[in-house]
Design an enzyme around this catalytic site. Structure first.
Site, PDB file in Angstrom:
ATOM      1  N   ARG A  39       0.824  -1.224   0.000  1.00  0.00           N
ATOM      2  CA  ARG A  39       0.000   0.000   0.000  1.00  0.00           C
ATOM      3  C   ARG A  39       0.852   1.265   0.000  1.00  0.00           C
ATOM      4  NH1 ARG A  39      -3.729  -2.794   3.675  1.00  0.00           N
ATOM      5  NH2 ARG A  39      -5.239  -3.804   2.318  1.00  0.00           N
ATOM      6  N   LYS A  67       2.987  11.866 -10.804  1.00  0.00           N
ATOM      7  CA  LYS A  67       2.117  11.049 -11.661  1.00  0.00           C
ATOM      8  C   LYS A  67       2.861   9.763 -11.988  1.00  0.00           C
ATOM      9  CE  LYS A  67      -0.945  14.238 -14.078  1.00  0.00           C
ATOM     10  NZ  LYS A  67      -1.315  14.823 -15.392  1.00  0.00           N
ATOM     11  N   GLU A 121       8.862  18.819 -24.479  1.00  0.00           N
ATOM     12  CA  GLU A 121       8.200  19.034 -23.175  1.00  0.00           C
ATOM     13  C   GLU A 121       8.721  20.310 -22.511  1.00  0.00           C
ATOM     14  OE1 GLU A 121       5.695  17.499 -21.611  1.00  0.00           O
ATOM     15  OE2 GLU A 121       5.555  15.457 -22.391  1.00  0.00           O
ATOM     16  N   LYS A 144       6.734  23.846 -12.917  1.00  0.00           N
ATOM     17  CA  LYS A 144       5.979  22.636 -12.591  1.00  0.00           C
ATOM     18  C   LYS A 144       5.783  22.511 -11.085  1.00  0.00           C
ATOM     19  CE  LYS A 144       4.909  17.985 -13.511  1.00  0.00           C
ATOM     20  NZ  LYS A 144       5.060  16.830 -14.354  1.00  0.00           N
ATOM     21  N   GLU A 163      -4.741  17.604 -10.074  1.00  0.00           N
ATOM     22  CA  GLU A 163      -5.339  18.029 -11.351  1.00  0.00           C
ATOM     23  C   GLU A 163      -6.845  18.203 -11.229  1.00  0.00           C
ATOM     24  OE1 GLU A 163      -3.201  16.244 -14.692  1.00  0.00           O
ATOM     25  OE2 GLU A 163      -5.101  16.204 -15.769  1.00  0.00           O
ATOM     26  N   ARG A 165      -3.130  22.231 -13.074  1.00  0.00           N
ATOM     27  CA  ARG A 165      -2.231  21.178 -13.545  1.00  0.00           C
ATOM     28  C   ARG A 165      -2.651  20.663 -14.922  1.00  0.00           C
ATOM     29  NH1 ARG A 165       0.742  16.334 -10.189  1.00  0.00           N
ATOM     30  NH2 ARG A 165       1.949  15.620 -11.979  1.00  0.00           N
ATOM     31  N   ASN A 188      -1.118  19.384 -19.727  1.00  0.00           N
ATOM     32  CA  ASN A 188      -1.505  18.406 -20.751  1.00  0.00           C
ATOM     33  C   ASN A 188      -1.575  19.039 -22.137  1.00  0.00           C
ATOM     34  OD1 ASN A 188      -1.755  16.401 -18.792  1.00  0.00           O
ATOM     35  ND2 ASN A 188      -3.855  17.004 -18.328  1.00  0.00           N
ATOM     36  N   HIS A 242      -1.206  16.952 -25.224  1.00  0.00           N
ATOM     37  CA  HIS A 242      -1.240  15.547 -24.818  1.00  0.00           C
ATOM     38  C   HIS A 242      -2.484  14.794 -25.284  1.00  0.00           C
ATOM     39  CE1 HIS A 242       2.268  16.672 -22.562  1.00  0.00           C
ATOM     40  NE2 HIS A 242       2.387  15.475 -22.024  1.00  0.00           N
ATOM     41  N   HIS A 261      -1.468  11.749 -27.191  1.00  0.00           N
ATOM     42  CA  HIS A 261      -1.733  10.364 -26.762  1.00  0.00           C
ATOM     43  C   HIS A 261      -2.461   9.594 -27.862  1.00  0.00           C
ATOM     44  CE1 HIS A 261      -1.369  11.166 -22.125  1.00  0.00           C
ATOM     45  NE2 HIS A 261      -0.212  11.161 -22.742  1.00  0.00           N
ATOM     46  N   HIS A 274       7.061   9.739 -27.024  1.00  0.00           N
ATOM     47  CA  HIS A 274       6.049  10.579 -26.371  1.00  0.00           C
ATOM     48  C   HIS A 274       6.275  12.065 -26.687  1.00  0.00           C
ATOM     49  CE1 HIS A 274       3.233  12.075 -23.422  1.00  0.00           C
ATOM     50  NE2 HIS A 274       4.198  12.737 -22.818  1.00  0.00           N
TER      51      HIS A 274
HETATM   52  N1  GLY Z   1       3.197  15.673 -17.289  1.00  0.00           N
HETATM   53  C1  GLY Z   1       2.058  16.375 -16.859  1.00  0.00           C
HETATM   54  C2  GLY Z   1       1.857  16.365 -15.378  1.00  0.00           C
HETATM   55  O1  GLY Z   1       2.714  15.892 -14.662  1.00  0.00           O
HETATM   56  O2  GLY Z   1       0.856  16.812 -14.891  1.00  0.00           O
END
Ligand code: GLY
Length: 357
Positions: A116, A138, A180, A222, A232, A237, A241, A244, A248, A260
């Site tokens: 856990r 993430k 990025e 960030k 998010e 946040r 994206n 993205h 994606h 990516h």
């Molecule tokens: N790569 C986008 C984030 O970490 O929210």
């Protein structure tokens, strides 16, 4: 040397950015060893090139996964989790994610679920991981239905960034990570985008000062965004994206043959062109974004899939709800915002135009 704090109360941590930091790995990583042992997750390439540098007053137990996005899978997760359990990992332990975004995502997710949750530390070795994915917690693997669909928010205990490790990174991966970095300028920092236009070539050459500046700029932004909106849920946040949702879908359509960061570059170009088509931003801004990413050797023209297939991938996106997906669009360079009003049918019509010969 720079230190950037991610202010998250009891989950707060520090990101250290320093040229040559890996040479001090013994000292920096010793606090994360237990019983004289340090568990390191890495991929075959990173381990062969840099594994010996993690020497210190501890015995390293390495869990090595094959390189590439395909390792963000149930099978590799199972293998890693079983290895961690066999090594007797306890909740209070920290494992070290030593690699690019794939290693960070996989090791971080394993750390999130073993017993856990145990701790982990990020030591990112690609530009993409250094400017973005190693920060913010993430973690995920991919599922049959799409990228990053199984995962958890699980913050690392520390992030150690050494730009010198990028010296062995293949140019294609460096370019993909650069996309990025550019993203941060496009979201909210037009001055940084202008800096990228002036200094991108040096960064993609071998200018360590340029790399340091870009890494620190992105990581500061960030850290601030994650500090405000860790999960998010507040619209902040989600801005990260940008590119993205398109990206994606493109990655899924190419079977992950596109890296990516390459898909994100194309996705950001599409997001700006779509924004211009909706009258949100000046067409000149979209052209500027495309020109810079193309000059950096990144893809900017859509040449895969059909509108229906690409939109089908978007509908499976984890952010999709009721036939709509929140898109990150822009009112200009540095003016990204979340647009909840976009219908997938409208996106399909836009993509049909993009794909037309
Ligand atoms: N790569 C986008 C984030 O970490 O929210």
């Amino acid at each position: 040397m720079s230190r950037v704090d991610v202010k998250l109360g009891e989950r707060a941590y520090t990101i250290r950015i320093e040229r040559g930091l890996l040479e001090q790995a013994g000292e920096t990583l010793a606090p994360f060893a237990r019983g004289g042992r340090l568990i390191v997750v890495s991929d075959e390439n990173v381990w062969a090139a840099h594994g010996a540098r993690l020497a210190g007053p501890f015995r390293v137990e390495a869990a090595i996964v094959p390189p590439g996005e395909a390792s963000k899978s149930w099978a590799e997760l199972e293998r890693l989790v079983e290895r961690m359990l066999a090594l007797g990992v306890e909740r209070g332990d920290h494992i070290v994610a030593f690699g690019g975004g794939m290693v960070g995502d996989l090791a971080g997710f394993a750390a999130a679920i073993v017993k856990r949750g145990c701790g982990y530390v990020q030591v990112p070795t690609t530009l993409l991981a250094q400017v973005d994915s190693s920060v913010g917690g993430k973690t995920a693997i991919n599922a049959g239905a799409g990228k990053n669909l199984v995962g958890a928010f699980h913050q690392p205990a520390a992030v150690f960034i050494d730009p010198l490790v990028l010296e062995t990174l293949p140019p294609r991966e460096l370019r993909a990570g650069y996309a990025e970095a550019v993203k941060y300028g496009l979201i909210a920092d037009p001055a940084f985008f202008a800096w990228c236009e002036a200094n991108g070539a040096a960064l993609l050459g071998d200018d360590v000062e340029a790399r340091l500046h870009a890494i620190e700029t992105c990581v500061r932004m960030k850290a601030a965004i994650v500090g405000e909106d860790e999960r998010e849920t507040k619209g902040r946040r989600a801005l990260l994206n940008l590119g993205h949702t398109f990206g994606h879908a493109i990655e899924a359509e190419t079977g992950f043959a596109m890296l990516h960061g390459e898909a994100v570059a194309l996705g950001m170009t599409l997001a700006f062109r779509f924004s211009a088509a909706r009258g949100l931003c000046a067409p000149g801004d979209a052209r500027r974004v495309e020109a810079h990413l193309a000059a950096a050797g990144l893809p900017t023209r859509l040449a895969v899939g059909t509108p229906e297939r690409l939109v089908g991938h978007m509908a499976a996106d984890k952010k999709a709800s009721g036939g709509r997906v929140p898109f990150i669009l822009a009112r200009g360079i540095g003016g990204a915002f979340v647009d909840e009003s976009v219908a997938l049918a409208e996106v399909a019509a836009f993509l049909a135009g993009e794909l037309a010969p």
